[in-house]
Design a protein around this motif. Sequence first.
Motif, PDB file in Angstrom:
ATOM      1  N   GLU A 142      -7.394   5.274   0.353  1.00 33.77           N
ATOM      2  CA  GLU A 142      -7.813   5.472  -1.031  1.00 33.77           C
ATOM      3  C   GLU A 142      -7.453   4.213  -1.807  1.00 33.77           C
ATOM      4  O   GLU A 142      -6.280   3.859  -1.913  1.00 33.77           O
ATOM      5  N   ILE A 143      -8.461   3.537  -2.302  1.00 33.00           N
ATOM      6  CA  ILE A 143      -8.242   2.269  -2.984  1.00 33.00           C
ATOM      7  C   ILE A 143      -8.737   2.367  -4.419  1.00 33.00           C
ATOM      8  O   ILE A 143      -9.932   2.452  -4.679  1.00 33.00           O
ATOM      9  N   GLY A 144      -7.770   2.418  -5.326  1.00 32.01           N
ATOM     10  CA  GLY A 144      -8.094   2.469  -6.739  1.00 32.01           C
ATOM     11  C   GLY A 144      -8.056   1.075  -7.343  1.00 32.01           C
ATOM     12  O   GLY A 144      -7.816   0.079  -6.647  1.00 32.01           O
ATOM     13  N   ARG A 145      -8.271   1.012  -8.631  1.00 32.56           N
ATOM     14  CA  ARG A 145      -8.267  -0.301  -9.288  1.00 32.56           C
ATOM     15  C   ARG A 145      -6.859  -0.869  -9.402  1.00 32.56           C
ATOM     16  O   ARG A 145      -6.686  -2.070  -9.587  1.00 32.56           O
ATOM     17  N   HIS A 146      -5.839   0.003  -9.302  1.00 31.90           N
ATOM     18  CA  HIS A 146      -4.458  -0.454  -9.396  1.00 31.90           C
ATOM     19  C   HIS A 146      -3.705  -0.296  -8.078  1.00 31.90           C
ATOM     20  O   HIS A 146      -3.056  -1.232  -7.614  1.00 31.90           O
ATOM     21  N   PHE A 147      -3.786   0.891  -7.484  1.00 30.44           N
ATOM     22  CA  PHE A 147      -2.986   1.213  -6.305  1.00 30.44           C
ATOM     23  C   PHE A 147      -3.869   1.578  -5.113  1.00 30.44           C
ATOM     24  O   PHE A 147      -5.003   2.019  -5.276  1.00 30.44           O
ATOM     25  N   SER A 148      -3.296   1.417  -3.927  1.00 32.21           N
ATOM     26  CA  SER A 148      -3.974   1.818  -2.697  1.00 32.21           C
ATOM     27  C   SER A 148      -3.018   2.672  -1.868  1.00 32.21           C
ATOM     28  O   SER A 148      -1.797   2.593  -2.022  1.00 32.21           O
ATOM     29  N   SER A 149      -3.563   3.487  -0.991  1.00 32.23           N
ATOM     30  CA  SER A 149      -2.732   4.300  -0.102  1.00 32.23           C
ATOM     31  C   SER A 149      -3.483   4.571   1.193  1.00 32.23           C
ATOM     32  O   SER A 149      -4.702   4.400   1.271  1.00 32.23           O
ATOM     33  N   ILE A 150      -2.724   4.996   2.202  1.00 32.72           N
ATOM     34  CA  ILE A 150      -3.300   5.419   3.478  1.00 32.72           C
ATOM     35  C   ILE A 150      -2.666   6.758   3.855  1.00 32.72           C
ATOM     36  O   ILE A 150      -1.434   6.898   3.830  1.00 32.72           O
ATOM     37  N   ILE A 151      -3.475   7.736   4.187  1.00 35.41           N
ATOM     38  CA  ILE A 151      -3.009   9.044   4.635  1.00 35.41           C
ATOM     39  C   ILE A 151      -3.591   9.300   6.026  1.00 35.41           C
ATOM     40  O   ILE A 151      -4.791   9.123   6.236  1.00 35.41           O
ATOM     41  N   VAL A 152      -2.741   9.722   6.954  1.00 31.49           N
ATOM     42  CA  VAL A 152      -3.177   9.992   8.326  1.00 31.49           C
ATOM     43  C   VAL A 152      -3.166  11.501   8.567  1.00 31.49           C
ATOM     44  O   VAL A 152      -2.128  12.155   8.405  1.00 31.49           O
ATOM     45  N   VAL A 153      -4.320  12.044   8.929  1.00 34.66           N
ATOM     46  CA  VAL A 153      -4.469  13.483   9.171  1.00 34.66           C
ATOM     47  C   VAL A 153      -4.878  13.693  10.625  1.00 34.66           C
ATOM     48  O   VAL A 153      -5.865  13.119  11.094  1.00 34.66           O
ATOM     49  N   LYS A 154      -4.118  14.510  11.329  1.00 33.14           N
ATOM     50  CA  LYS A 154      -4.399  14.820  12.730  1.00 33.14           C
ATOM     51  C   LYS A 154      -4.382  16.330  12.908  1.00 33.14           C
ATOM     52  O   LYS A 154      -3.404  16.998  12.560  1.00 33.14           O
ATOM     53  N   ASP A 155      -5.475  16.871  13.442  1.00 31.13           N
ATOM     54  CA  ASP A 155      -5.595  18.313  13.673  1.00 31.13           C
ATOM     55  C   ASP A 155      -5.291  19.115  12.404  1.00 31.13           C
ATOM     56  O   ASP A 155      -4.604  20.146  12.439  1.00 31.13           O
ATOM     57  N   GLY A 156      -5.801  18.633  11.288  1.00 26.31           N
ATOM     58  CA  GLY A 156      -5.681  19.364  10.037  1.00 26.31           C
ATOM     59  C   GLY A 156      -4.360  19.225   9.312  1.00 26.31           C
ATOM     60  O   GLY A 156      -4.151  19.869   8.283  1.00 26.31           O
ATOM     61  N   LYS A 157      -3.443  18.392   9.815  1.00 27.39           N
ATOM     62  CA  LYS A 157      -2.133  18.220   9.185  1.00 27.39           C
ATOM     63  C   LYS A 157      -1.896  16.746   8.870  1.00 27.39           C
ATOM     64  O   LYS A 157      -2.236  15.864   9.676  1.00 27.39           O
ATOM     65  N   ILE A 158      -1.304  16.483   7.729  1.00 30.14           N
ATOM     66  CA  ILE A 158      -0.912  15.114   7.386  1.00 30.14           C
ATOM     67  C   ILE A 158       0.335  14.762   8.183  1.00 30.14           C
ATOM     68  O   ILE A 158       1.343  15.479   8.135  1.00 30.14           O
ATOM     69  N   ILE A 159       0.280  13.671   8.946  1.00 25.15           N
ATOM     70  CA  ILE A 159       1.408  13.294   9.796  1.00 25.15           C
ATOM     71  C   ILE A 159       2.057  11.984   9.372  1.00 25.15           C
ATOM     72  O   ILE A 159       3.151  11.655   9.845  1.00 25.15           O
ATOM     73  N   ASP A 160       1.412  11.229   8.484  1.00 17.91           N
ATOM     74  CA  ASP A 160       2.006   9.979   8.016  1.00 17.91           C
ATOM     75  C   ASP A 160       1.293   9.545   6.743  1.00 17.91           C
ATOM     76  O   ASP A 160       0.166   9.978   6.460  1.00 17.91           O
ATOM     77  N   GLY A 161       1.955   8.701   5.983  1.00 21.77           N
ATOM     78  CA  GLY A 161       1.353   8.211   4.761  1.00 21.77           C
ATOM     79  C   GLY A 161       2.032   6.949   4.271  1.00 21.77           C
ATOM     80  O   GLY A 161       3.214   6.714   4.535  1.00 21.77           O
ATOM     81  N   PHE A 162       1.284   6.132   3.585  1.00 21.67           N
ATOM     82  CA  PHE A 162       1.774   4.881   3.002  1.00 21.67           C
ATOM     83  C   PHE A 162       1.306   4.863   1.558  1.00 21.67           C
ATOM     84  O   PHE A 162       0.104   4.833   1.273  1.00 21.67           O
ATOM     85  N   GLY A 163       2.259   4.907   0.626  1.00 20.39           N
ATOM     86  CA  GLY A 163       1.920   5.098  -0.772  1.00 20.39           C
ATOM     87  C   GLY A 163       1.655   3.821  -1.536  1.00 20.39           C
ATOM     88  O   GLY A 163       1.821   2.702  -1.040  1.00 20.39           O
ATOM     89  N   GLY A 164       1.273   4.020  -2.790  1.00 16.01           N
ATOM     90  CA  GLY A 164       0.834   2.923  -3.628  1.00 16.01           C
ATOM     91  C   GLY A 164       1.907   1.947  -4.040  1.00 16.01           C
ATOM     92  O   GLY A 164       1.599   0.836  -4.471  1.00 16.01           O
ATOM     93  N   THR A 165       3.186   2.334  -3.956  1.00 12.28           N
ATOM     94  CA  THR A 165       4.245   1.363  -4.228  1.00 12.28           C
ATOM     95  C   THR A 165       4.775   0.752  -2.933  1.00 12.28           C
ATOM     96  O   THR A 165       5.712  -0.043  -2.949  1.00 12.28           O
ATOM     97  N   GLU A 166       4.171   1.128  -1.812  1.00 10.54           N
ATOM     98  CA  GLU A 166       4.546   0.570  -0.511  1.00 10.54           C
ATOM     99  C   GLU A 166       3.514  -0.438  -0.022  1.00 10.54           C
ATOM    100  O   GLU A 166       3.861  -1.495   0.519  1.00 10.54           O
ATOM    101  N   ILE A 167       2.239  -0.116  -0.196  1.00  6.81           N
ATOM    102  CA  ILE A 167       1.152  -1.001   0.217  1.00  6.81           C
ATOM    103  C   ILE A 167       0.656  -1.780  -0.992  1.00  6.81           C
ATOM    104  O   ILE A 167       0.454  -1.196  -2.059  1.00  6.81           O
ATOM    105  N   PRO A 168       0.445  -3.074  -0.868  1.00  7.66           N
ATOM    106  CA  PRO A 168      -0.130  -3.817  -1.998  1.00  7.66           C
ATOM    107  C   PRO A 168      -1.474  -3.235  -2.406  1.00  7.66           C
ATOM    108  O   PRO A 168      -2.295  -2.879  -1.572  1.00  7.66           O
ATOM    109  N   GLY A 169      -1.669  -3.105  -3.720  1.00  4.99           N
ATOM    110  CA  GLY A 169      -2.960  -2.692  -4.246  1.00  4.99           C
ATOM    111  C   GLY A 169      -3.691  -3.886  -4.816  1.00  4.99           C
ATOM    112  O   GLY A 169      -3.243  -5.028  -4.694  1.00  4.99           O
ATOM    113  N   LEU A 170      -4.822  -3.628  -5.435  1.00  6.57           N
ATOM    114  CA  LEU A 170      -5.564  -4.735  -6.032  1.00  6.57           C
ATOM    115  C   LEU A 170      -4.785  -5.366  -7.181  1.00  6.57           C
ATOM    116  O   LEU A 170      -4.950  -6.546  -7.483  1.00  6.57           O
ATOM    117  N   ILE A 171      -3.902  -4.561  -7.808  1.00  6.50           N
ATOM    118  CA  ILE A 171      -3.057  -5.077  -8.887  1.00  6.50           C
ATOM    119  C   ILE A 171      -1.576  -4.921  -8.568  1.00  6.50           C
ATOM    120  O   ILE A 171      -0.774  -5.806  -8.852  1.00  6.50           O
TER     121      ILE A 171
END
Length: 299
Positions: free
Chosen positions: A148-177
Amino acid sequence: MIFAGVDPGSESYAITFVDELGRIVEYYEIPTDLIIHDSMRLVKLIRDKRPSAIALPSGHGLPLVKASKIGEKEIFLLTLADPQKEGPLRSFLRAIIPEENAFTIPSVIELESVPEYRKINKIDMGTADKVASAFFYRTIFDSFVLIEIGRHFSSIIVVKDGKIIDGFGGTEIPGLISPGCIDGEIAYLLCKYSRITKDTIYTQGEEKRSLEILRIISEWYSEKLDLPIIVSGKAKDKIDFGIKFEIKYKEASVGAAFIANAIGGGIFRKYIDMLNSSGTVLDYVRLKGWEEITSLIKT
């Protein structure tokens, strides 16, 4: 029956109403700058539709806490912001507290499907609105990597077999701003000779590096687990790979309404296990000195 979901965006708050079959009934967007001064009008707009359940804008998340149970401690956990300063999310939450059928939703770090070792020394693995976006796409796919890449922040969510198993949030991954993770030595020097503020972690990002990191992480998970990559968000055209859907509504807002539908017994109730969660976003920090922070919060 009608169900409502709210996405607290940096530029606009989006409100979606769906019926028991998940069909969008109404959709609104209101500039975020107006929320802090007129949150009661937004609450009235929602209340007038008489929704059976409301998925609240939840910031850093809490596991399905009723609005009537939200106090100052809960508002701090949801916002992680100076309680002496007003903000749109704090203003909205205070306005909607009397609603008995409104619930917070969890962020990634509170989900029981995410292994604990991945949570250590993390807070932002994906905020509650990112969980709502993932819930939206869960109604289409069983497994995927969501960028998910917004104008300020970006994130990555990993879903396996219907469950979220990992994630990288907007203050962890560089966003466009936003800059993402801050080098430890930079954090030390800032704390010693200046200070770290919300502006520090929200500004001065590098777009080219952001796009590189999004590709590295998402493609690694895609290849390792054989998952499709889905790209969403206001700035998704910045990314030249992955599956993109042309959706005229904010996925996080629709996903939040789908969550309310699931909580209220609608067609998406079969996906409710995706939200099994507990604890708070502060439970997994192990850094030296953190105990002083938690003691201050408790008081």
